[in-house]
Scaffold this active site. Structure first.
Site, PDB file in Angstrom:
ATOM      1  N   SER A 333       0.791  -1.235   0.000  1.00 34.84           N
ATOM      2  CA  SER A 333       0.000   0.000   0.000  1.00 34.84           C
ATOM      3  C   SER A 333       0.822   1.284   0.000  1.00 34.84           C
ATOM      4  O   SER A 333       0.252   2.362  -0.118  1.00 34.84           O
ATOM      5  CB  SER A 333      -0.909   0.004   1.232  1.00 34.84           C
ATOM      6  OG  SER A 333      -1.636  -1.193   1.281  1.00 34.84           O
ATOM      7  N   ASP A 372     -10.744  -6.487   0.088  1.00 35.52           N
ATOM      8  CA  ASP A 372     -10.136  -5.406   0.847  1.00 35.52           C
ATOM      9  C   ASP A 372      -9.569  -6.001   2.123  1.00 35.52           C
ATOM     10  O   ASP A 372     -10.022  -7.044   2.584  1.00 35.52           O
ATOM     11  CB  ASP A 372     -11.178  -4.339   1.187  1.00 35.52           C
ATOM     12  CG  ASP A 372     -10.535  -3.053   1.658  1.00 35.52           C
ATOM     13  OD1 ASP A 372     -10.413  -2.126   0.821  1.00 35.52           O
ATOM     14  OD2 ASP A 372     -10.101  -2.982   2.841  1.00 35.52           O
ATOM     15  N   HIS A 378     -14.995  -0.263   3.776  1.00 33.50           N
ATOM     16  CA  HIS A 378     -14.791   1.069   4.357  1.00 33.50           C
ATOM     17  C   HIS A 378     -15.982   1.993   4.107  1.00 33.50           C
ATOM     18  O   HIS A 378     -15.990   3.127   4.546  1.00 33.50           O
ATOM     19  CB  HIS A 378     -13.543   1.718   3.758  1.00 33.50           C
ATOM     20  CG  HIS A 378     -12.272   1.058   4.174  1.00 33.50           C
ATOM     21  ND1 HIS A 378     -11.672   0.062   3.414  1.00 33.50           N
ATOM     22  CD2 HIS A 378     -11.487   1.203   5.265  1.00 33.50           C
ATOM     23  CE1 HIS A 378     -10.561  -0.343   4.007  1.00 33.50           C
ATOM     24  NE2 HIS A 378     -10.424   0.332   5.140  1.00 33.50           N
ATOM     25  N   CYS A 391      -7.670   2.106   1.787  1.00 33.78           N
ATOM     26  CA  CYS A 391      -8.744   1.300   1.222  1.00 33.78           C
ATOM     27  C   CYS A 391      -8.298   0.648  -0.078  1.00 33.78           C
ATOM     28  O   CYS A 391      -7.968   1.310  -1.042  1.00 33.78           O
ATOM     29  CB  CYS A 391      -9.968   2.186   0.962  1.00 33.78           C
ATOM     30  SG  CYS A 391     -11.265   1.317   0.073  1.00 33.78           S
TER      31      CYS A 391
END
Lengths: 646, 377
Positions: A333, A372, A378, A391
């Site tokens: 991420s 996710d 989310h 996210c």
């Protein structure tokens, strides 16, 4: 007495004798003339020639090794220096029986049987009459042991040489590298004449990259030697004049490394496998470059024994691997702020564009679910919040809209997929995947196809993508400086050891990353600020007197099959996700950008972010936590053991 | 009057010296030459031994022993010498056989005979005994010698020379042969025979080349080109020519020869001492040495021509000439014009029994000269 009727004629015999004596006189004169001619030829006609030969006989030119340049950190703390050490040296031409001599050295335990081959190779590959070091760093006791038996070893002697010493031990070893005994391979690429008398050469890191600067120029001196090659003080009654040229010491290096910060970084890691790189976004100066576990470079400088090397090389934690430059991990991420920026740059999204996250993402016409990390989803998120909450669904969709080729091109501007060009070697370029890359990387046509799903996972830094900690630190620095791409560098100045003046090396601006609107930078940065203020890494940034912009990440080691839950408890510790945290601070005008990777650290916020916080505190606030006490280490180990058993 | 006395005193001293010498049956010029050589030798030895007084002391003791032997032999009447010659020769042959036998059973080279107190080399006796025996054999035969005589002489020379070579000691064997051959040459061997024999020797050498072992050929080749084996057989010669050549005209100075002082020169105080002289004292030093040798040899030859019977003449002449042969072989070897054979430089090289043998030889020579029946005043 008459023989065969002849009568002895005394008078005639006297005559004959005188004749013969005269003849003998003539022969003697001729022989003397021959000797005199020979002497005149040698001593008068060929005098110069023989004089030179005799000079060459009695005088041996010995190299005077130059002192290797000293390495300082930016505060002037010595990281590598030279200390006198005793070593055993051998001159092949003066040893009557090499095998026997080496064997006897092994018998008195001055040489280990493991090093025999290496010593033999070193001896063979050196120039004639060179003194070859066969054993570095002798202890006092070993010196004494040799001294009493020295007469048994013609051609072998103890020499005092300056040997490399790393006063800081393990700390910063992966930046500094180390020196080691000159190998045959080294000899192929260096000018042997320049290295005669030098025992060691840079093998890794700065010591290798700046070998030319550090080495200096060896001098030479003439020594008087006797026929057995031993140097002697006097020749008969006289002490002849001997010439010498002094050695020119190597250039000192001043590193951009901030040693106290480096120390904090390494100590914060404790017993984990991790890499930390901190860069000054304003100029590319590397503030800290750590890879744990490390090793003591002094072992290499003094010469490792075979078993010692094997122990290091085969250690499961791979202390010899420079994770900061050579460890390639999925960035996870951590690239999400860049994906957002790419979306803005290519006009695919605006800061206000929001998406609904229900816990998974599917491509149109496909049943495959990209999950996710938060199973329940989310909900609706705009760009900044999507970064803050990391996210996955948001970035799956965004990446799909940008397209793999454009995304790869954009990420490429931030140095991903290419070496950063840091001034030490060995860096790996990682992988920046794209349809084009895939065509080149695979041989079989069926493997060369880029699937749409690969674009989706590219958006969260998984799949083919691999990055090194230095790349991510570099990337973070570019974001922090709003597009300025400075080449990372460890050496910031060269210092002349004779005059003491240092010449700074100007920072190298490689380029500036262009985005559609300058405000777009702020969107990505706001997202990263939100990460540490209510987002995934809030805890680690709590109480900081400056604003940290950061991003967590996890790199999957173990692929979870469809419809299966990632369950930490069932997975071996070595298969846990790697934890990432990248950050820069202060957010508005960054002075430091950090990338922290903790192997099998599970979560970026839990393990990597606290380390980054300590490094930033140390650098910006000069806040140095006391080194961990043994109690704390024991406690940490207990905690780690407990967590592992969960 | 005072002047007269001052003027006379040296002359009287000189004549007194002469008188003392003739009383001792010694020859003044020859003794002077030998003394100068011995002194030169001791001075060089001090440097060549690495300033070792011990070596100089031991060298001086040998000179003393040699001088005593010379003095003693000078007193012996030539007639006595003549009478004991066959006995001396015979004993020498027996000792040589014993040495060879011990060497054979002991499975090794044997040159020495250990008499408990002293060890000596019987071959060293032969250096004197062979020319004595040759001269003894020829003393009453008409000269030049005929064929049968020559065959007998060849046996007289060949047996001890052969036994010595068997030890094996080729160098000494050749020197013994040389000493005997010189007697024959002085006895008036016809030039035709000399050239004939030289021709045969040349042919033999040419043919012998094909009979030599490889290592022996290698030795010869190394002599011709020492560079072929610079660290082995050629090493001595290379180092000694460097020493001599680097000495130049005036040398590097006493005690300052790097080749010698730093021990590049092998056997610098014994067989290769000539190279030390060449290095430290230069061409001049070598020339002075050769001049001294020439003085001694020419005086010795002169003395030989003054003797009055065949035995004395032949023996004295051969002793004078063999002395020069030693000088030539050693200097030629060290300066690289002759192969390396272990021959010391007469009266200069340290060690061995050669100092005593040589001075004994000169003692015999002086005895032969000073016991003439009709001594010219």
């Amino acid at each position: 007495m008459a023989g065969k009727g002849r009568i002895k004629d005394v008078w005639r015999e006297q005559q004959i004798f005188v004749q013969r004596a005269i003849a003998a006189g003539v022969v003697i004169a001729l022989m003397t003339a021959a000797l005199i001619t020979r002497l005149a030829w040698l001593q008068i006609s060929r005098y110069d020639y023989y004089m030179e030969l005799s000079q060459g006989n009695r005088v041996r030119v010995e190299p005077v090794p130059a002192a290797r340049g000293i390495i300082y950190d930016r505060n002037g703390i010595i990281l590598a220096e030279n200390r006198p050490a005793y070593q055993l040296e051998l001159v092949r031409e003066e040893v009557p029986d090499l095998d026997d001599t080496l064997q006897r050295l092994i018998e008195i335990e001055l040489l280990s049987a493991d090093d025999l081959d290496a010593a033999r190779r070193a001896i063979r590959s050196r120039r004639a009459f060179d003194s070859v070091p066969i054993r570095l760093r002798l202890s006092e006791e070993e010196i004494a042991r040799f001294a009493v038996r020295r007469f048994e070893f013609p051609g072998v002697d103890i020499r005092t040489r300056l040997a490399r010493y790393y006063p800081q031990g393990e700390i910063a070893v992966h930046a500094l590298g180390h020196v080691g005994a000159i190998s045959e391979r080294d000899l192929e690429r260096i000018d042997r004449a320049q290295y005669s008398g030098t025992a060691t050469i840079g093998k890794l890191g700065i010591e290798l990259a700046y070998e030319d600067e550090l080495h200096g120029r060896n001098g030479s001196r003439e020594v008087l030697v006797n026929a057995r090659g031993r140097s002697v003080e006097k020749q008969g009654a006289l002490t002849p004049l001997l010439k010498s040229t002094s050695a020119l010491p190597g250039t000192d290096l001043i590193l951009s490394l901030d040693f106290p910060v480096q120390k904090v970084a390494e100590e914060a890691v404790w017993d984990r496998r991790a890499a930390i790189v901190a860069i000054d976004p304003q100029n590319g100066d590397v503030i800290a470059l750590a890879s744990r576990p490390g090793f003591d470079p002094n072992l290499f400088a003094r010469g490792l024994t075979g078993p010692e090397f094997r122990a290091l090389n085969e250690n499961i934690d791979r202390p010899l691997l420079n994770r900061a430059l050579r460890g390639a991990y999925p960035p996870g991420s951590t690239i999400k702020p860049l994906v957002a920026l790419a979306g803005l740059t290519y006009g695919v999204a605006t800061p206000a564009t929001s998406r609904y996250c229900r816990g998974w993402f599917s491509l149109p016409g496909s049943r495959h679910r990209f999950r996710d990390w938060k199973i329940q989803g989310h909900g609706t998120l705009a760009m900044v919040q999507a970064i803050a909450q990391s996210c996955d669904v948001y970035f799956y969709g965004l990446a799909d809209e940008i397209g793999a080729t454009r995304l790869a091109e954009f990420l490429g501007h931030f140095g991903l997929g290419a070496v950063t060009g840091i001034d030490v070697g060995g860096e790996r370029s990682g992988i920046l995947p794209s349809p084009e890359w895939k065509r080149k990387a695979y041989r079989k046509p069926e493997d060369q196809v880029w699937f749409p799903g690969e674009t989706v996972i590219f958006g969260i830094g998984q799949g083919f993508m691999l990055s090194t900690p230095i790349q991510l630190a570099h990337m973070t620095a570019i974001i922090g400086s709003r597009g300025k791409n400075y080449q990372p560098r460890l050496v910031s100045a060269l210092r002349d050891p004779l005059t003491g003046t240092s010449t700074p090396i100007p920072p190298k601006l490689v380029g500036t990353v262009e985005v559609a609107k300058p405000e777009d930078w702020q969107v990505a940065i706001d997202g990263m600020i939100a990460v540490t203020h209510g987002g995934t890494a809030s805890r680690s940034a709590a109480g900081a007197p400056y604003v940290i912009a950061g991003k967590t990440g996890t790199a999957q080691v173990f692929t979870v099959a469809q419809n299966e839950r990632y369950d930490e408890k069932t997975i071996n510790e070595r298969l846990h996700d790697h934890a990432w945290f990248v950050a820069f601070a202060p957010a508005e005008d960054p002075k430091i950008a950090v990338a922290v990777l903790v192997e099998n650290g599970r979560s970026g916020s839990g393990t990597a972010a606290p380390i980054a916080r300590q490094v930033i505190d140390a650098y910006l606030l000069r806040k140095f936590p006391p080194p961990p006490t043994t109690d704390e280490i024991a406690k940490a180990a207990a905690v780690a053991a407990a967590t592992g058993g969960e | 009057m005072i002047y007269e006395e001052i003027d006379r005193s040296p002359r009287r001293t000189l004549s007194e010296t002469t008188r003392v010498l003739s009383r001792l049956k010694l020859d003044g010029p020859l003794v002077l030459g030998l003394a100068l050589l011995a002194c030169y030798g001791q001075v060089v030895l001090y440097s060549a031994s690495g300033q070792d007084w011990q070596s100089v002391l031991r060298g001086s003791i040998r000179i003393g022993l040699g001088a005593v032997a010379m003095l003693a032999l000078a007193q012996v009447k030539p007639g006595f010498l003549r009478r004991i010659t066959p006995w001396l020769y015979g004993i020498g042959i027996v000792l040589l056989i014993i040495v060879d036998a011990i060497g054979y059973t002991g499975k090794g080279a044997q040159r020495w005979l250990d008499l408990g107190i002293v060890r000596f080399q019987p071959s060293e006796i032969m250096k004197l005994a062979v020319p004595m025996m040759c001269a003894w054999y020829l003393r009453e035969r008409p000269l030049p010698p005929d064929g049968v005589t020559l065959l007998v002489l060849a046996t007289i020379i060949g047996v001890p020379a052969g036994l010595t070579i068997l030890q094996p000691d080729l160098g000494t064997g050749l020197l013994i042969t040389m000493a005997g051959v010189l007697v024959v040459l002085l006895a008036g061997l016809q030039w035709q025979i000399i050239t004939g024999l030289a021709g045969v020797a040349g042919l033999a050498a040419w043919g012998g080349w094909y009979l030599l072992h490889d290592y022996q050929r290698q030795r010869v080749l190394t002599f011709i080109d020492p560079q072929q084996d610079p660290l082995g057989a050629g090493y001595h010669i290379i180092q000694s020519t460097i020493a001599i050549g680097s000495g130049g005209v005036f040398g590097k100075g006493y005690l300052n020869g790097s080749q010698g002082q730093l021990e590049f020169l092998p056997e610098r105080s014994t067989d290769f001492i000539f190279a030390v002289i060449g290095e430290e004292l230069g061409f001049v030093g070598c020339a002075i040495l050769l001049l001294l040798y020439l003085l001694v040899v020419s005086r010795a030859i002169y003395l030989a021509t003054q003797t009055q019977d065949t035995f004395a003449r032949l023996l004295a002449g051969s002793l004078a000439l063999i002395f020069f042969v030693y000088v030539f072989i050693n200097a030629g070897m060290v300066s690289g014009i002759l192969p390396v054979v272990g021959v010391p430089l007469p009266l200069i090289s340290y060690g061995g029994t050669s100092m005593v043998t040589l001075l004994a030889g000169f003692g015999i020579l002086m005895s032969l000269y000073s016991h003439r029946k009709f001594a010219a005043s």
